[in-house]
Design a protein around this motif. Structure first.
Motif, PDB file in Angstrom:
ATOM      1  N   THR A   1     -30.945  24.822  -7.668  1.00  0.00           N
ATOM      2  CA  THR A   1     -29.826  24.300  -8.466  1.00  0.00           C
ATOM      3  C   THR A   1     -29.670  22.801  -8.242  1.00  0.00           C
ATOM      4  O   THR A   1     -29.479  22.037  -9.191  1.00  0.00           O
ATOM      5  CB  THR A   1     -28.516  25.050  -8.119  1.00  0.00           C
ATOM      6  OG1 THR A   1     -28.636  26.384  -8.597  1.00  0.00           O
ATOM      7  CG2 THR A   1     -27.295  24.392  -8.756  1.00  0.00           C
TER       8      THR A   1
ATOM      9  N   TYR B   1     -21.868  17.020  -9.791  1.00  0.00           N
ATOM     10  CA  TYR B   1     -21.857  18.476  -9.645  1.00  0.00           C
ATOM     11  C   TYR B   1     -21.868  18.804  -8.160  1.00  0.00           C
ATOM     12  O   TYR B   1     -22.698  18.293  -7.404  1.00  0.00           O
ATOM     13  CB  TYR B   1     -23.077  19.117 -10.322  1.00  0.00           C
ATOM     14  CG  TYR B   1     -22.888  20.611 -10.505  1.00  0.00           C
ATOM     15  CD1 TYR B   1     -22.115  21.103 -11.553  1.00  0.00           C
ATOM     16  CD2 TYR B   1     -23.442  21.531  -9.606  1.00  0.00           C
ATOM     17  CE1 TYR B   1     -21.904  22.468 -11.718  1.00  0.00           C
ATOM     18  CE2 TYR B   1     -23.231  22.895  -9.765  1.00  0.00           C
ATOM     19  CZ  TYR B   1     -22.459  23.349 -10.829  1.00  0.00           C
ATOM     20  OH  TYR B   1     -22.243  24.693 -10.986  1.00  0.00           O
TER      21      TYR B   1
ATOM     22  N   ARG C   1     -30.259  27.667  -3.775  1.00  0.00           N
ATOM     23  CA  ARG C   1     -29.354  26.500  -3.727  1.00  0.00           C
ATOM     24  C   ARG C   1     -30.136  25.213  -3.975  1.00  0.00           C
ATOM     25  O   ARG C   1     -29.693  24.337  -4.703  1.00  0.00           O
ATOM     26  CB  ARG C   1     -28.674  26.415  -2.374  1.00  0.00           C
ATOM     27  CG  ARG C   1     -27.887  27.655  -2.041  1.00  0.00           C
ATOM     28  CD  ARG C   1     -26.487  27.320  -1.676  1.00  0.00           C
ATOM     29  NE  ARG C   1     -25.734  28.541  -1.463  1.00  0.00           N
ATOM     30  CZ  ARG C   1     -24.426  28.628  -1.510  1.00  0.00           C
ATOM     31  NH1 ARG C   1     -23.705  27.559  -1.752  1.00  0.00           N
ATOM     32  NH2 ARG C   1     -23.810  29.757  -1.312  1.00  0.00           N
TER      33      ARG C   1
ATOM     34  N   HIS D   1     -22.490  21.453  -5.256  1.00  0.00           N
ATOM     35  CA  HIS D   1     -23.153  22.707  -4.901  1.00  0.00           C
ATOM     36  C   HIS D   1     -23.597  22.536  -3.457  1.00  0.00           C
ATOM     37  O   HIS D   1     -24.440  21.691  -3.163  1.00  0.00           O
ATOM     38  CB  HIS D   1     -24.342  22.932  -5.830  1.00  0.00           C
ATOM     39  CG  HIS D   1     -24.841  24.337  -5.814  1.00  0.00           C
ATOM     40  ND1 HIS D   1     -24.103  25.404  -6.276  1.00  0.00           N
ATOM     41  CD2 HIS D   1     -26.025  24.851  -5.401  1.00  0.00           C
ATOM     42  CE1 HIS D   1     -24.812  26.520  -6.144  1.00  0.00           C
ATOM     43  NE2 HIS D   1     -25.971  26.215  -5.609  1.00  0.00           N
TER      44      HIS D   1
ATOM     45  N   CYS E   1     -23.156  17.420  -2.305  1.00  0.00           N
ATOM     46  CA  CYS E   1     -23.672  18.570  -1.566  1.00  0.00           C
ATOM     47  C   CYS E   1     -23.426  18.415  -0.069  1.00  0.00           C
ATOM     48  O   CYS E   1     -23.759  17.382   0.516  1.00  0.00           O
ATOM     49  CB  CYS E   1     -25.174  18.728  -1.818  1.00  0.00           C
ATOM     50  SG  CYS E   1     -25.869  20.186  -1.002  1.00  0.00           S
TER      51      CYS E   1
ATOM     52  N   GLY F   1     -21.174  27.206  -9.456  1.00  0.00           N
ATOM     53  CA  GLY F   1     -22.225  28.095  -8.971  1.00  0.00           C
ATOM     54  C   GLY F   1     -23.599  27.590  -9.388  1.00  0.00           C
ATOM     55  O   GLY F   1     -23.777  26.402  -9.638  1.00  0.00           O
ATOM     56  N   MET F   2     -24.554  28.538  -9.483  1.00  0.00           N
ATOM     57  CA  MET F   2     -25.937  28.131  -9.767  1.00  0.00           C
ATOM     58  C   MET F   2     -26.088  27.674 -11.223  1.00  0.00           C
ATOM     59  O   MET F   2     -25.454  28.229 -12.118  1.00  0.00           O
ATOM     60  CB  MET F   2     -26.872  29.319  -9.535  1.00  0.00           C
ATOM     61  CG  MET F   2     -26.923  29.740  -8.082  1.00  0.00           C
ATOM     62  SD  MET F   2     -28.209  30.935  -7.767  1.00  0.00           S
ATOM     63  CE  MET F   2     -27.463  32.417  -8.404  1.00  0.00           C
TER      64      MET F   2
ATOM     65  N   THR G   1     -17.904  22.423 -10.103  1.00  0.00           N
ATOM     66  CA  THR G   1     -18.629  23.307  -9.194  1.00  0.00           C
ATOM     67  C   THR G   1     -18.485  24.718  -9.749  1.00  0.00           C
ATOM     68  O   THR G   1     -17.416  25.306  -9.741  1.00  0.00           O
ATOM     69  CB  THR G   1     -18.158  23.138  -7.728  1.00  0.00           C
ATOM     70  OG1 THR G   1     -18.879  24.055  -6.904  1.00  0.00           O
ATOM     71  CG2 THR G   1     -16.673  23.321  -7.524  1.00  0.00           C
TER      72      THR G   1
ATOM     73  N   SER H   1     -22.813  31.962 -11.491  1.00  0.00           N
ATOM     74  CA  SER H   1     -23.303  30.873 -12.339  1.00  0.00           C
ATOM     75  C   SER H   1     -22.550  30.991 -13.667  1.00  0.00           C
ATOM     76  O   SER H   1     -22.039  32.077 -13.978  1.00  0.00           O
ATOM     77  CB  SER H   1     -24.815  30.985 -12.557  1.00  0.00           C
ATOM     78  OG  SER H   1     -25.115  32.229 -13.130  1.00  0.00           O
TER      79      SER H   1
END
Ligand code: SAM
Ligand code: DTB
Ligand code: SF4
Length: 332
Positions: free
Chosen positions: A190, A164, A187, A166, A203, A146-147, A144, A118
């Motif tokens: 987030t 974003y 996941r 993820h 996603c 991470g968390m 992108t 993150s």
């Protein structure tokens, strides 16, 4: 279609007119005779998009390698011996110079990826400056990293971040076989933070990691049961990377891959289904079938984050043969 579904935290009862699919419905669609499946997917596609337009995005790895996470497919995890050299976060001016080149070559969306669990507080100012700079160049921005917690997502939104990325990567059941350092629920958290901050969600996941057909179906059902369908759904075909736990995974059977694309199109009719990683290992004919099954977005350029992508010349030639035009910004 049966509207009951009790899968996981993402499958709360929802309001609104979105079609609802049970797991069994989704599996039945996936298993249709191929011609029926593709006909249905193409019909849904035409009701929602111009079938001859494909969205183009360009990727840049702003921080490569040295990642503390253990994702079994990834060249960038410090836990695998992929031979990748780790580097520090790129300087803002270098990122903007690369983005300008991409814009001058026709890119309308710029996606920046970092090999982080993150973002750290100390990196946020640079990340914000990258978003602002790319926006000033007139492009849409995607990251992108991470968390994200809610505060971080809100900060990125204020800077002007449009999307974003993820991924949930696979089904909830198969997930622990692939990643142990963050959970499936992490996941989803987030994704909720991104959505609640007003950033559009990108996603999807990866196929060809040794999962079963039911895992591919479950992954798509989870995506289709998020409170809103993701704006973009990247479907990656595993690029096997030597030195990673999945380095010698058997390739997915191409028709199974196309079925996955078709089901994503049918269950998420208005999402951009992105034919993402793995195109260098696909024939032109397989890519054409994926577009026919409803994929309408790709990454362009010679490299993804660390791995190969077909490159502009090949894609231009393929698009010419198929009569496909780039999707224009705002015409989505
Ligand atoms: N570190 C961030 C994260 O994982 O949230 C962002 C970058 S990560 C590389 C973005 C996505 O790329 C992963 O979630 C995965 O779906 C995809 N990906 C990574 N390596 C891949 C590979 N070898 N083949 C196919 N897809 C891959
Ligand atoms: C996504 O789903 N696919 C892209 C993007 N999101 C960031 C990344 C694919 C990475 C492929 C492996 C590599 O380049 O290292
Ligand atoms: Fe790190 Fe992202 Fe690779 Fe996982 S996928 S190891 S979080 S860079």
């Amino acid at each position: 279609m049966n509207a009951d579904l009790h899968l996981n935290a993402a499958a709360e009862p929802l309001t609104g007119a979105r079609p609802r699919w049970s797991r069994a419905d989704a599996q039945a669609i996936y298993d249709l005779p191929f011609n029926d499946l593709i006909f249905q997917a193409q019909t849904v596609h035409r009701e929602n998009f111009d079938p001859n337009r494909v969205q183009l995005s360009r990727l840049l790895s702003i921080k490569t390698g040295g990642c503390p996470e253990d994702c079994g497919y990834c060249s960038q995890s410090s836990r695998h011996e992929s031979g990748l050299k780790a580097s520090k976060l790129m300087e803002v001016q270098r990122v903007l110079a690369e983005a300008k080149k991409a814009r001058d070559a026709g890119a309308t969306r710029y996606c920046m990826g970092a090999a982080w669990r993150s973002p750290k507080e100390r990196d946020m100012d640079a990340v914000v400056a990258m978003i602002e700079g790319v926006k000033d160049l007139g492009m849409e921005t995607c990251m992108t990293l991470g968390m994200l917690d809610l505060g971080q997502a809100q900060r990125l939104k204020e800077a002007g971040l449009d999307y974003y990325n993820h991924n949930i990567d696979t089904s909830e059941r198969y997930y622990n076989e692939i990643i142990t350092t963050r959970t499936f629920a992490d996941r989803l958290d987030t994704l909720a933070n991104v959505r609640d901050s007003g950033i559009k969600v990108c996603c999807g996941g990866i196929v060809g990691m040794g999962e079963e057909k039911a895992d591919r179906v479950d992954m798509l059902v989870t995506l289709a049961y998020l409170p809103e369908h993701p704006d973009s759904v990247p479907i990656n075909m595993l690029i096997p990377i030597e030195g990673t736990p999945l380095g010698d995974a058997d390739p997915i059977e191409p028709i199974e891959f196309v079925r996955t694309i078709a089901l994503a199109r049918i269950m998420m009719p208005k999402s951009h289904v992105r034919l993402s990683a793995g195109r260098t290992a696909m024939s032109d004919e397989m890519q054409a079938l994926c577009f026919f099954a409803g994929a309408n977005s790709i990454f362009v350029g010679d490299t993804l984050l660390t791995a190969e992508n077909p490159g502009e010349d090949k894609d231009t030639a393929l698009f010419r043969r198929l009569g496909i035009q780039p999707m224009e910004r705002g015409a989505e």
